[in-house]
Design a protein around this motif. Sequence first.
Motif, PDB file in Angstrom:
ATOM      1  N   ASP A  65       0.848  -1.189   0.000  1.00  0.00           N
ATOM      2  CA  ASP A  65       0.000   0.000   0.000  1.00  0.00           C
ATOM      3  C   ASP A  65       0.885   1.241   0.000  1.00  0.00           C
ATOM      4  O   ASP A  65       1.761   1.380   0.846  1.00  0.00           O
ATOM      5  N   PHE A  66       0.636   2.144  -0.947  1.00  0.00           N
ATOM      6  CA  PHE A  66       1.349   3.412  -1.000  1.00  0.00           C
ATOM      7  C   PHE A  66       0.386   4.492  -0.526  1.00  0.00           C
ATOM      8  O   PHE A  66      -0.706   4.649  -1.065  1.00  0.00           O
ATOM      9  N   VAL A  85       6.759   0.706   6.244  1.00  0.00           N
ATOM     10  CA  VAL A  85       6.207  -0.084   7.341  1.00  0.00           C
ATOM     11  C   VAL A  85       6.080  -1.516   6.844  1.00  0.00           C
ATOM     12  O   VAL A  85       5.336  -1.779   5.898  1.00  0.00           O
ATOM     13  N   PRO A  86       6.818  -2.450   7.444  1.00  0.00           N
ATOM     14  CA  PRO A  86       6.746  -3.840   6.974  1.00  0.00           C
ATOM     15  C   PRO A  86       5.372  -4.452   7.228  1.00  0.00           C
ATOM     16  O   PRO A  86       4.615  -3.985   8.080  1.00  0.00           O
ATOM     17  N   ALA A  87       5.096  -5.495   6.489  1.00  0.00           N
ATOM     18  CA  ALA A  87       3.815  -6.197   6.631  1.00  0.00           C
ATOM     19  C   ALA A  87       3.735  -6.881   7.988  1.00  0.00           C
ATOM     20  O   ALA A  87       4.737  -7.356   8.513  1.00  0.00           O
ATOM     21  N   ALA A  93       2.258  -4.574   3.711  1.00  0.00           N
ATOM     22  CA  ALA A  93       3.335  -3.585   3.867  1.00  0.00           C
ATOM     23  C   ALA A  93       2.830  -2.237   3.344  1.00  0.00           C
ATOM     24  O   ALA A  93       1.949  -2.164   2.487  1.00  0.00           O
ATOM     25  N   GLN A  94       3.427  -1.189   3.882  1.00  0.00           N
ATOM     26  CA  GLN A  94       2.961   0.148   3.539  1.00  0.00           C
ATOM     27  C   GLN A  94       4.144   1.086   3.365  1.00  0.00           C
ATOM     28  O   GLN A  94       5.103   1.036   4.141  1.00  0.00           O
ATOM     29  N   ILE A  95       4.063   1.923   2.360  1.00  0.00           N
ATOM     30  CA  ILE A  95       5.057   2.979   2.167  1.00  0.00           C
ATOM     31  C   ILE A  95       4.320   4.298   2.219  1.00  0.00           C
ATOM     32  O   ILE A  95       3.333   4.506   1.514  1.00  0.00           O
TER      33      ILE A  95
END
Length: 142
Positions: A65-66, A85-87, A93-95
Amino acid sequence: MDSPVPPHPSEPRPRRRDRHGRGMRGPVAPPQVPLSASRAENFRDLVQDSVERLERRWPQLTDVDFVVLDVPGTQEETVPLGRAVPAEKGRPAQIVVYRRPVEIRTKNRDERALLVHEVVVEQVAELLGLAPESVDPRYGQE
């Protein structure tokens, strides 16, 4: 006998003109013109362009997810431009890319596009455990 004066309506009529008689104000530009897009929308477009560019090379990024946030929530000595942010269990996971710190550091749209791409590449590299140059060979050259 009928009264010549019509009764007053119970609800006020919508105003058709402003008090100076200039008429209703409309949008400054039609929606298809770039002027009508907000700065936040333009920034999201820059992030999306960068993500699409990287997804061609790294298909596993489709599961990430961005997110674009205006400012970071924590008070640190240095202001981050992005965060990976790691999953975790049940959450992908998120950036995160922070819009205002990036906008403050750039003068025009071209500089902003370059900085957004660098931030996205750096965060993807951190998430994947790789060097930024291996995520995008053109990193740092533009």
